[in-house]
Write a protein that holds these residues in place. Sequence first.
Motif, PDB file in Angstrom:
ATOM      1  N   ASP A   1       0.827  -1.209   0.000  1.00  0.00           N
ATOM      2  CA  ASP A   1       0.000   0.000   0.000  1.00  0.00           C
ATOM      3  C   ASP A   1       0.862   1.260   0.000  1.00  0.00           C
ATOM      4  O   ASP A   1       1.663   1.461   0.912  1.00  0.00           O
TER       5      ASP A   1
ATOM      6  N   ASP B   1      -9.253  -7.323   6.330  1.00  0.00           N
ATOM      7  CA  ASP B   1      -9.900  -7.191   5.017  1.00  0.00           C
ATOM      8  C   ASP B   1     -11.159  -8.056   4.994  1.00  0.00           C
ATOM      9  O   ASP B   1     -11.146  -9.193   5.487  1.00  0.00           O
TER      10      ASP B   1
ATOM     11  N   ARG C   1     -12.345  -9.786   2.830  1.00  0.00           N
ATOM     12  CA  ARG C   1     -12.200 -11.019   2.035  1.00  0.00           C
ATOM     13  C   ARG C   1     -11.529 -12.150   2.801  1.00  0.00           C
ATOM     14  O   ARG C   1     -11.443 -13.281   2.316  1.00  0.00           O
TER      15      ARG C   1
HETATM   16  C1  RP5 Z   1      -6.037  -4.621   1.173  1.00  0.00           C
HETATM   17  O1  RP5 Z   1      -6.400  -4.995  -0.148  1.00  0.00           O
HETATM   18  C2  RP5 Z   1      -4.607  -4.179   1.069  1.00  0.00           C
HETATM   19  O2  RP5 Z   1      -4.281  -3.308   2.130  1.00  0.00           O
HETATM   20  C3  RP5 Z   1      -4.554  -3.527  -0.308  1.00  0.00           C
HETATM   21  O3  RP5 Z   1      -4.919  -2.171  -0.238  1.00  0.00           O
HETATM   22  C4  RP5 Z   1      -5.637  -4.274  -1.096  1.00  0.00           C
HETATM   23  C5  RP5 Z   1      -5.091  -5.184  -2.153  1.00  0.00           C
HETATM   24  O4  RP5 Z   1      -6.130  -5.836  -2.853  1.00  0.00           O
HETATM   25  P1  RP5 Z   1      -6.719  -5.310  -4.237  1.00  0.00           P
HETATM   26  O5  RP5 Z   1      -6.769  -3.784  -4.169  1.00  0.00           O
HETATM   27  O6  RP5 Z   1      -5.781  -5.768  -5.313  1.00  0.00           O
HETATM   28  O7  RP5 Z   1      -8.081  -5.898  -4.344  1.00  0.00           O
HETATM   29  O8  RP5 Z   1      -6.198  -5.676   2.062  1.00  0.00           O
END
Ligand code: RP5
Length: 278
Positions: free
Chosen positions: A113, A211, A213
């Motif tokens: 990030d 997250d 997911r």
């Molecule tokens: C988050 O999902 C992470 O911090 C990052 O920002 C992101 C990555 O996944 P995608 O953006 O590729 O879906 O957990």
Amino acid sequence: ILQHVKARYGIYPRSTIQRFSVPDDKVSWNVEYKEYNPPNYTSASIYGKPWADPDITDSNFKPKWNSLDGNVNRKSHMGLYQITNGYPINPLGRTGICGRGVLGRWGPNHAADPVVTRWKRLNNGEMEIDKLNNKPILQFVAIKRGDTGEWALPGGMVDPGEKVAATAVREFQEEAMNSLVATEEQKAKWSEIFYKFFSGGVEVYSGYVDDPRNTDNSWMETVAYNFHDHDGSTVGKLKLNAGDDAVGVRWVDITPDIKLYASHKDIVEEVSKRLLLE
Ligand code: RP5
Ligand code: MG
Ligand code: MG
């Protein structure tokens, strides 16, 4: 991140599956939860994808857990994770769902990030001061995620073999500058102006991401880097342009009431704390 919350409540993303209820005191695997019977879900959309693992039952799949497995990093930033009956176990505890959901990897799914920041300025160029605490106001580049509609850091998954810091820069350029459709000429110009800026990233967080997911067997981890435009002369002046899976992009003030995707609020607050101390 000490406990996950977003990875534990509600309907699993892009599905109609309800997570099994996990009360706060039953999150830890060390606490017995006899009734625990989470649905098993792996989205059909990930099967056969080059970025996804095969099924664990596939006899050709011999993952090296807790290690660098060829080009795929299966190490966790959180230390050694457990393997139970062949399945990696979420280090933060129960999520109410097992399987991989929509995530490609069993175990940790590594992302990066970028936290691109500048000080908020008045029209005359002077730094704006927050009247409540008498401190300058930090702004960061946020994107609006196409999947959940939430504002977030413009992060993304680490490609196999890719250096994590390079992922952070690449994802910023794809999601906040729409580099995927830029001309070679445009990209050459950018690299001239931004080369120095993007080589000065400071790591501010590495670890688990809360997250939505995540599952009991697959979870997101990230390394976040801060790129700070101290005088607003480089990226601070850039015209932002949402790209790839981002549907919006803007500079957002880091304030206590900010609402962001996953654990991104914790990450931007850490950056703000550090820069205000300097
Ligand atoms: C988050 O999902 C992470 O911090 C990052 O920002 C992101 C990555 O996944 P995608 O953006 O590729 O879906 O957990
Ligand atoms: Mg991306
Ligand atoms: Mg992304």
